[in-house]
Design a protein around this motif. Structure first.
Motif, short mmCIF file in Angstrom:
data_model
loop_
_atom_site.label_atom_id
_atom_site.label_comp_id
_atom_site.label_asym_id
_atom_site.label_seq_id
_atom_site.Cartn_x
_atom_site.Cartn_y
_atom_site.Cartn_z
N LYS A 88 2.68 -15.36 0.52
CA LYS A 88 1.43 -14.61 0.34
C LYS A 88 0.89 -14.16 1.69
CE LYS A 88 -3.31 -15.08 -1.37
NZ LYS A 88 -4.27 -15.98 -2.04
N ARG A 89 0.88 -15.05 2.67
CA ARG A 89 0.38 -14.69 4.01
C ARG A 89 1.24 -13.60 4.65
NH1 ARG A 89 -0.70 -20.80 5.76
NH2 ARG A 89 -2.76 -21.04 4.82
N LEU A 90 2.55 -13.70 4.49
CA LEU A 90 3.44 -12.68 5.05
C LEU A 90 3.23 -11.33 4.35
CD1 LEU A 90 6.64 -14.88 5.45
CD2 LEU A 90 5.24 -13.93 7.31
N LEU A 91 3.04 -11.36 3.03
CA LEU A 91 2.76 -10.12 2.29
C LEU A 91 1.42 -9.53 2.70
CD1 LEU A 91 4.04 -11.16 -1.24
CD2 LEU A 91 4.95 -9.28 0.15
N GLN A 92 0.42 -10.38 2.92
CA GLN A 92 -0.89 -9.90 3.37
C GLN A 92 -0.76 -9.18 4.71
OE1 GLN A 92 -2.97 -13.67 3.16
NE2 GLN A 92 -4.07 -13.05 1.31
N ASP A 93 -0.03 -9.80 5.65
CA ASP A 93 0.17 -9.17 6.96
C ASP A 93 0.89 -7.83 6.84
OD1 ASP A 93 -1.05 -11.32 8.19
OD2 ASP A 93 0.82 -12.27 8.81
N LYS A 94 1.85 -7.76 5.93
CA LYS A 94 2.66 -6.56 5.78
C LYS A 94 1.94 -5.44 5.03
CE LYS A 94 6.99 -4.92 3.72
NZ LYS A 94 8.16 -5.27 2.91
N LEU A 95 1.17 -5.78 3.98
CA LEU A 95 0.69 -4.76 3.05
C LEU A 95 -0.80 -4.44 3.09
CD1 LEU A 95 2.75 -5.83 -0.08
CD2 LEU A 95 3.26 -3.98 1.52
N GLU A 96 -1.64 -5.40 3.41
CA GLU A 96 -3.09 -5.14 3.32
C GLU A 96 -3.50 -4.05 4.30
OE1 GLU A 96 -5.24 -8.84 3.56
OE2 GLU A 96 -4.44 -9.49 1.62
N GLY A 97 -4.25 -3.09 3.77
CA GLY A 97 -4.68 -1.94 4.55
C GLY A 97 -3.72 -0.77 4.51
N ARG A 98 -2.56 -0.96 3.92
CA ARG A 98 -1.57 0.12 3.81
C ARG A 98 -1.88 0.96 2.57
NH1 ARG A 98 3.17 -1.78 6.93
NH2 ARG A 98 2.04 -2.69 8.66
N MET A 99 -1.40 2.20 2.62
CA MET A 99 -1.60 3.09 1.49
C MET A 99 -0.25 3.42 0.87
SD MET A 99 -4.76 5.50 2.42
CE MET A 99 -5.09 5.73 0.72
N ASP A 100 -0.27 3.55 -0.45
CA ASP A 100 0.92 3.88 -1.22
C ASP A 100 0.51 4.94 -2.22
OD1 ASP A 100 2.46 3.31 -3.92
OD2 ASP A 100 3.77 2.68 -2.27
N GLU A 101 1.31 5.97 -2.37
CA GLU A 101 0.95 7.07 -3.27
C GLU A 101 0.80 6.60 -4.72
OE1 GLU A 101 2.31 11.62 -4.27
OE2 GLU A 101 3.17 10.58 -2.58
N ASP A 102 1.57 5.59 -5.11
CA ASP A 102 1.53 5.14 -6.50
C ASP A 102 0.37 4.19 -6.79
OD1 ASP A 102 3.82 6.60 -7.17
OD2 ASP A 102 5.12 4.98 -6.47
N VAL A 103 0.04 3.30 -5.86
CA VAL A 103 -1.00 2.29 -6.15
C VAL A 103 -2.26 2.47 -5.32
CG1 VAL A 103 0.65 0.56 -6.93
CG2 VAL A 103 -0.08 0.56 -4.55
N GLY A 104 -2.25 3.32 -4.31
CA GLY A 104 -3.42 3.53 -3.47
C GLY A 104 -3.41 2.59 -2.27
N SER A 105 -4.59 2.16 -1.87
CA SER A 105 -4.74 1.29 -0.71
C SER A 105 -4.71 -0.17 -1.17
CB SER A 105 -6.08 1.58 -0.02
OG SER A 105 -6.29 0.73 1.05
N VAL A 106 -3.84 -0.97 -0.54
CA VAL A 106 -3.76 -2.39 -0.89
C VAL A 106 -4.91 -3.11 -0.18
CG1 VAL A 106 -2.38 -4.50 -0.81
CG2 VAL A 106 -1.27 -2.29 -1.24
N VAL A 107 -5.84 -3.64 -0.96
CA VAL A 107 -7.00 -4.33 -0.42
C VAL A 107 -6.67 -5.79 -0.14
CG1 VAL A 107 -9.39 -5.00 -0.86
CG2 VAL A 107 -8.56 -2.76 -1.63
#
Length: 192
Positions: A27-46
């Motif tokens: 979970k921590r590694l995914l948070q570092d990788k994805l939070e704040g990123r944008m994806d056309e399909d899902v939007g911004s990962v909060v």
């Protein structure tokens, strides 16, 4: 619009954490990788919320870490076209105002704010009308509608969300309240 979605992604666990491949670590590694990123399909990962499944690890030649595919829930923000959103003006520039809507900003172009001419007042960080003395500045709350959306996954800062406030019921909250009071006073005067 905020949504909770189930996603799958691959995460690299560094060698020093291979003895601790737990849902919390992933979970921590995914948070570092994805939070704040944008994806056309899902939007911004909060936020990455829960990790449900961690697959078998895969070692890639020349890479020190081990790669795991994980299934998880994430909270995302993805404004829908034509969605009406309340936001706050975060910056005023000569060509309009940037409005904070959730974790992203949208542009409220000067032509989409009012039918009145709005002049830029850089000293006071606001757009001002000479006709009605109405102003729009940093910190003002506004109700806007999403009219365009272009998501750039590679460079999220280049993503663009276009807004309008020209339809009835949209605009600066203070203006909406003022217009409502005028309408009520007119209705009462006509009823007498």
């Amino acid at each position: 619009m905020y949504k909770r979605v189930r996603l799958t992604d691959t995460v690299e666990v560094p060698p020093e954490h291979l003895a601790d491949v737990t849902p919390l670590r992933v979970k921590r590694l995914l948070q570092d990788k994805l939070e704040g990123r944008m994806d056309e399909d899902v939007g911004s990962v909060v936020s990455v919320v829960d990790v449900h499944d961690i697959g078998e690890g895969t070692v890639l030649p020349g890479r020190a870490g081990v790669y795991y595919e994980a299934e998880f829930d994430a909270l995302t923000f993805d404004p829908d076209m034509q969605e009406v959103i309340d936001g706050q003006v975060v910056e005023v520039v000569e060509f309009g105002a940037f409005v904070g809507i959730g974790p992203v900003d949208g542009l409220l172009h000067v032509s989409q704010i009012s039918d009145e001419y709005l002049a830029y007042d850089g000293e006071n960080q606001q757009l001002a009308s000479t006709e009605s003395n109405r102003t729009l500045g940093v910190g003002d709350s506004v109700r806007v509608r999403v009219v365009t959306k272009s998501i750039d996954e590679r460079n999220p800062r280049d993503s663009k969300i276009g807004l309008t406030a020209k339809q009835p019921g949209l605009g600066k909250h203070g203006w909406l309240e003022s217009d409502r009071q005028v309408t009520e006073a007119t209705t009462e005067a006509e009823g007498q």
